[in-house]
Motif scaffolding. Sequence first.
Motif, PDB file in Angstrom:
ATOM      1  N   THR A 105      30.113  18.040  -2.536  1.00 42.04           N
ATOM      2  CA  THR A 105      30.994  16.651  -2.406  1.00 42.04           C
ATOM      3  C   THR A 105      29.466  15.492  -2.382  1.00 42.04           C
ATOM      4  N   ALA A 106      28.372  15.631  -2.398  1.00 42.71           N
ATOM      5  CA  ALA A 106      27.282  15.148  -2.885  1.00 42.71           C
ATOM      6  C   ALA A 106      28.091  14.622  -3.972  1.00 42.71           C
ATOM      7  N   VAL A 107      27.265  12.705  -3.655  1.00 40.21           N
ATOM      8  CA  VAL A 107      27.910  12.190  -4.572  1.00 40.21           C
ATOM      9  C   VAL A 107      26.275  10.866  -3.903  1.00 40.21           C
ATOM     10  N   GLY A 108      27.022   9.959  -4.942  1.00 38.27           N
ATOM     11  CA  GLY A 108      25.534   8.672  -4.872  1.00 38.27           C
ATOM     12  C   GLY A 108      26.365   8.278  -3.882  1.00 38.27           C
ATOM     13  N   GLY A 109      25.493   6.946  -4.139  1.00 38.69           N
ATOM     14  CA  GLY A 109      25.880   5.521  -3.363  1.00 38.69           C
ATOM     15  C   GLY A 109      24.727   4.685  -4.165  1.00 38.69           C
ATOM     16  N   LEU A 110      24.801   3.195  -3.174  1.00 37.31           N
ATOM     17  CA  LEU A 110      24.115   1.536  -3.608  1.00 37.31           C
ATOM     18  C   LEU A 110      23.485   2.047  -2.548  1.00 37.31           C
ATOM     19  N   VAL A 111      22.007   1.810  -2.902  1.00 31.78           N
ATOM     20  CA  VAL A 111      20.737   0.885  -1.702  1.00 31.78           C
ATOM     21  C   VAL A 111      20.110  -0.405  -1.608  1.00 31.78           C
ATOM     22  N   VAL A 112      19.861  -0.274  -0.698  1.00 35.63           N
ATOM     23  CA  VAL A 112      19.201  -1.984  -1.475  1.00 35.63           C
ATOM     24  C   VAL A 112      17.491  -1.879  -0.292  1.00 35.63           C
ATOM     25  N   PRO A 113      16.867  -2.443  -0.507  1.00 39.81           N
ATOM     26  CA  PRO A 113      15.703  -2.496   0.236  1.00 39.81           C
ATOM     27  C   PRO A 113      16.058  -2.795   1.282  1.00 39.81           C
ATOM     28  N   GLU A 114      15.325  -2.485   2.007  1.00 35.40           N
ATOM     29  CA  GLU A 114      15.605  -2.623   3.812  1.00 35.40           C
ATOM     30  C   GLU A 114      15.324  -4.185   4.616  1.00 35.40           C
ATOM     31  N   MET A 191      15.676   8.492  -1.172  1.00 35.30           N
ATOM     32  CA  MET A 191      14.776   6.437  -1.530  1.00 35.30           C
ATOM     33  C   MET A 191      15.285   6.183   0.022  1.00 35.30           C
ATOM     34  N   LYS A 192      16.232   6.354   1.155  1.00 36.35           N
ATOM     35  CA  LYS A 192      16.236   6.430   2.208  1.00 36.35           C
ATOM     36  C   LYS A 192      15.445   6.766   2.697  1.00 36.35           C
ATOM     37  N   ALA A 193      14.923   7.667   2.482  1.00 30.36           N
ATOM     38  CA  ALA A 193      13.323   8.138   3.280  1.00 30.36           C
ATOM     39  C   ALA A 193      11.570   7.173   3.357  1.00 30.36           C
ATOM     40  N   ALA A 194      12.055   6.812   2.446  1.00 34.02           N
ATOM     41  CA  ALA A 194      11.228   5.179   1.927  1.00 34.02           C
ATOM     42  C   ALA A 194      11.626   4.085   2.631  1.00 34.02           C
ATOM     43  N   GLY A 195      12.450   4.219   3.096  1.00 34.59           N
ATOM     44  CA  GLY A 195      12.940   2.953   3.506  1.00 34.59           C
ATOM     45  C   GLY A 195      14.474   2.285   3.107  1.00 34.59           C
ATOM     46  N   MET A 196      14.556   2.740   2.177  1.00 33.79           N
ATOM     47  CA  MET A 196      15.947   1.863   1.835  1.00 33.79           C
ATOM     48  C   MET A 196      16.892   2.414   2.322  1.00 33.79           C
ATOM     49  N   GLN A 269      11.700  12.625   4.081  1.00 31.76           N
ATOM     50  CA  GLN A 269      12.166  13.049   2.771  1.00 31.76           C
ATOM     51  C   GLN A 269      12.844  14.692   2.745  1.00 31.76           C
ATOM     52  N   PHE A 270      11.772  14.970   3.847  1.00 29.13           N
ATOM     53  CA  PHE A 270      12.830  16.762   4.037  1.00 29.13           C
ATOM     54  C   PHE A 270      13.838  16.691   4.755  1.00 29.13           C
ATOM     55  N   VAL A 271      13.599  16.209   5.609  1.00 32.80           N
ATOM     56  CA  VAL A 271      14.768  16.010   6.677  1.00 32.80           C
ATOM     57  C   VAL A 271      15.546  14.934   6.067  1.00 32.80           C
TER      58      VAL A 271
END
Length: 323
Positions: A105-114, A191-196, A269-271
Amino acid sequence: MSFFRMLGAAALLAATAVPAFADDLPQIRAATLEIGTVNWELNTIIEKGFDKAHGFELVLQPYASNDATRVATEGGEADMFVADWIWVARQRAAGKDYVVIPYSTAVGGLVVPEDSPVKTLADLDGKKIGIAGGPLDKSWLILRAFAKSEYGMDLAAQTEQVYGAPPLIMKTATSGELDGAINFWHFLAKMKAAGMREVASVQDAAASLGLDPDTPLLGYVLKESFLAEHPDLAQALYAASRDAKQLLGSDDAAWEAVRPMMNAKTDAQFVQLREDFRAGIPQPGPVDEAAAGRLLALMAELGGSDLVGTATSLPPGLFAKVE
């Protein structure tokens, strides 16, 4: 009886007593993207022997592109590849005999800078969005429908869209060149692991639109004719897949064997990749075809024939019978 005749008889008796080995099992040749995330599950199936435990042998055949995996299966060089079932529905409506076994069920989403002031999709008015997958990307279409329903906003008309390959969208988004980004789930994890941070998930948007967020979008795709020759293989593959999902979903130690193929540059990133993979594990059991039909109808409304072809309703037999 001579010694040699006795030896021959003993050898014959031993041969008849030996159980069937892998050479005697039916094979499923899986065409996979060389760096695709599906390899995490498929390699687990092979390494843990879940395929043989369910009466088949899984063989991986890596290719350089998703198109190549489809061509290999269509041409008989492979038996299976992974795709979203919206695409498969289009092919089946056009006469192809593809069927789908649910995978993720993995799908995308919209992220922004933190540190972005954007809190909701409405805050993206006048801003620049990067989108992987092109203007018919299904995550983009669902988020557009959600923005219209929730905020009365035409997300396509009120934002500037920049399309690009997933790595490019990730690079430009994390460097601050975009106000927001929509990407495939494993790039989003990095991208989330990078802070977004995530502003809108496709699963939440789908639920708001009356869709079932638990409907698996990705599936293992096989030819109906192949499964007709091996009537037990669909259920066997599904059972092996569920075994791997249960292991990866509950045992952190099992991920040590997977980590080398994850291209995770950092522990963060791994986690994040591990946890987002787990979030995409569908509930066991067959696909709810009524729910899938509602999603297909929305895709037909938003993407038209360019997206679904003639598949404006769910083609009969699209999903293999598994339980």
